[in-house]
Motif scaffolding. Structure first.
Motif, short mmCIF file in Angstrom:
data_model
loop_
_atom_site.label_atom_id
_atom_site.label_comp_id
_atom_site.label_asym_id
_atom_site.label_seq_id
_atom_site.Cartn_x
_atom_site.Cartn_y
_atom_site.Cartn_z
N THR A 89 0.82 -1.21 0.00
CA THR A 89 0.00 0.00 0.00
C THR A 89 0.86 1.26 0.00
O THR A 89 0.58 2.22 -0.73
N GLU A 90 1.90 1.27 0.80
CA GLU A 90 2.78 2.44 0.84
C GLU A 90 3.50 2.64 -0.49
O GLU A 90 3.68 3.77 -0.96
N LEU A 91 3.90 1.56 -1.13
CA LEU A 91 4.55 1.67 -2.44
C LEU A 91 3.59 2.24 -3.48
O LEU A 91 3.98 3.05 -4.32
N ILE A 92 2.33 1.82 -3.40
CA ILE A 92 1.33 2.32 -4.35
C ILE A 92 1.06 3.80 -4.09
O ILE A 92 0.99 4.61 -5.03
N LEU A 93 0.92 4.17 -2.82
CA LEU A 93 0.69 5.58 -2.49
C LEU A 93 1.86 6.45 -2.95
O LEU A 93 1.66 7.55 -3.48
N ASP A 94 3.08 5.96 -2.74
CA ASP A 94 4.26 6.70 -3.21
C ASP A 94 4.23 6.87 -4.72
O ASP A 94 4.54 7.95 -5.27
N ALA A 95 3.86 5.79 -5.43
CA ALA A 95 3.84 5.84 -6.89
C ALA A 95 2.78 6.81 -7.39
O ALA A 95 3.02 7.59 -8.32
N TYR A 96 1.60 6.77 -6.78
CA TYR A 96 0.56 7.72 -7.17
C TYR A 96 1.02 9.16 -6.94
O TYR A 96 0.78 10.05 -7.77
N ALA A 97 1.68 9.40 -5.81
CA ALA A 97 2.14 10.75 -5.51
C ALA A 97 3.17 11.21 -6.53
O ALA A 97 3.14 12.37 -6.99
N ASP A 98 4.06 10.33 -6.92
CA ASP A 98 5.09 10.69 -7.91
C ASP A 98 4.48 10.91 -9.29
O ASP A 98 4.87 11.84 -10.02
N LEU A 99 3.54 10.06 -9.68
CA LEU A 99 2.87 10.22 -10.97
C LEU A 99 2.09 11.53 -11.00
O LEU A 99 2.13 12.28 -11.98
N THR A 100 1.38 11.82 -9.91
CA THR A 100 0.62 13.06 -9.83
C THR A 100 1.54 14.27 -9.95
O THR A 100 1.23 15.23 -10.67
N ALA A 101 2.68 14.22 -9.26
CA ALA A 101 3.63 15.33 -9.34
C ALA A 101 4.16 15.49 -10.76
O ALA A 101 4.35 16.62 -11.24
N ALA A 102 4.39 14.37 -11.45
CA ALA A 102 4.92 14.43 -12.81
C ALA A 102 3.94 15.10 -13.76
O ALA A 102 4.31 15.96 -14.56
N VAL A 103 2.66 14.71 -13.69
CA VAL A 103 1.70 15.30 -14.61
C VAL A 103 1.31 16.71 -14.18
O VAL A 103 1.04 17.58 -15.02
N ALA A 104 1.29 16.96 -12.87
CA ALA A 104 0.94 18.30 -12.40
C ALA A 104 1.99 19.33 -12.78
O ALA A 104 1.69 20.52 -12.89
N GLY A 105 3.22 18.87 -13.01
CA GLY A 105 4.29 19.78 -13.41
C GLY A 105 4.27 20.14 -14.88
O GLY A 105 5.05 20.99 -15.31
N ALA A 106 3.39 19.50 -15.65
CA ALA A 106 3.30 19.79 -17.09
C ALA A 106 2.27 20.88 -17.33
O ALA A 106 1.34 21.07 -16.53
N PRO A 107 2.38 21.62 -18.44
CA PRO A 107 1.34 22.59 -18.80
C PRO A 107 -0.01 21.90 -18.93
O PRO A 107 -0.09 20.72 -19.29
N ARG A 108 -1.08 22.65 -18.64
CA ARG A 108 -2.43 22.06 -18.67
C ARG A 108 -2.95 21.96 -20.10
O ARG A 108 -3.98 22.51 -20.47
N ARG A 109 -2.20 21.26 -20.92
CA ARG A 109 -2.62 20.92 -22.27
C ARG A 109 -2.53 19.42 -22.40
O ARG A 109 -1.57 18.81 -21.91
N LEU A 110 -3.52 18.82 -23.05
CA LEU A 110 -3.56 17.37 -23.10
C LEU A 110 -2.28 16.75 -23.67
O LEU A 110 -1.77 15.78 -23.11
N PRO A 111 -1.70 17.27 -24.77
CA PRO A 111 -0.47 16.65 -25.28
C PRO A 111 0.68 16.68 -24.26
O PRO A 111 1.45 15.72 -24.17
#
Length: 206
Positions: A62-84
């Motif tokens: 569970t902790e590994l999954i939570l860490d992965a979700y947090a990292d994935l969220t940070a990765a996409v949140a750091g991109a411009p809000r354009r679908l591509p």
């Protein structure tokens, strides 16, 4: 006080070492290879000693999954809000560490509660980034609209439908790529992803 601080630092260090060892197991053999006994052996401690840091395999998973979700969220949140751009960030994260991507989206291990409230909330935070980047599409039929509204909170169900559609296609593309399917078909993943992202952007933008 000093002794307590040292213990806290040691505990945090040990928990991170356990998670790092678990991630190596995941990279080598997938979630089914996760073994607290093997981790204990690698770290040079007894199996029971690990239970001071994690209640069991599922707690560690569970902790590994939570860490992965947090990292994935940070990765996409750091991109411009354009679908591509969001799609490119999503893909880059998955391709760089496919074992963590599979941990999020592959079938759960038998007996593991993949619908734990913390996991659902973590997944929702990742999807919120996508919800903010797409506009409304056609109105979904009423039953689906109610489900989308319940899932997305205050979001317009037509926007939520577009977001889920975008994620479904993006997830399919990335999953096929990290499993080597495009290569076996003689398709360049970069070219195919670019073409599909353009098509998806046109679909969601209309």
């Amino acid at each position: 006080m000093a002794s307590s601080g040292i213990r806290d630092r040691f505990r945090a260090q040990m928990r991170q070492e356990v998670k790092d060892a678990a991630l190596r197991q995941l990279a080598e053999g997938g979630a089914q290879a996760l073994s607290l006994n093997a981790i204990a052996k690698e770290l040079g401690v007894s199996g029971p000693a690990l239970y001071r840091y994690f209640a069991g395999r599922d707690a560690l998973l569970t902790e590994l999954i939570l860490d992965a979700y947090a990292d994935l969220t940070a990765a996409v949140a750091g991109a411009p809000r354009r679908l591509p751009d969001l799609a490119a960030a999503y893909r880059s994260w998955a391709v760089a560490q496919p074992h963590r991507y599979r941990l999020l989206f592959a079938a759960p291990l038998p007996g593991y509660d993949a619908h734990d409230e913390r996991l659902v909330a973590a997944a929702q935070r990742a999807m919120t980034v996508l919800l903010e980047a797409v506009g409304p599409g056609p109105e979904p039929e009423p039953a689906l609209a109610r489900q989308l509204a319940a899932w997305s909170g205050e979001t317009d169900p037509a926007v939520a439908l577009h977001a889920v559609t975008a994620w479904s296609r993006l997830h399919g593309l990335v999953s096929l790529e990290i499993e080597g399917n495009f290569r076996s078909m003689g398709l360049d993943p970069d070219l195919f992803f670019a073409a599909e992202t353009r098509a998806l952007d046109r679909l969601i933008s209309n």
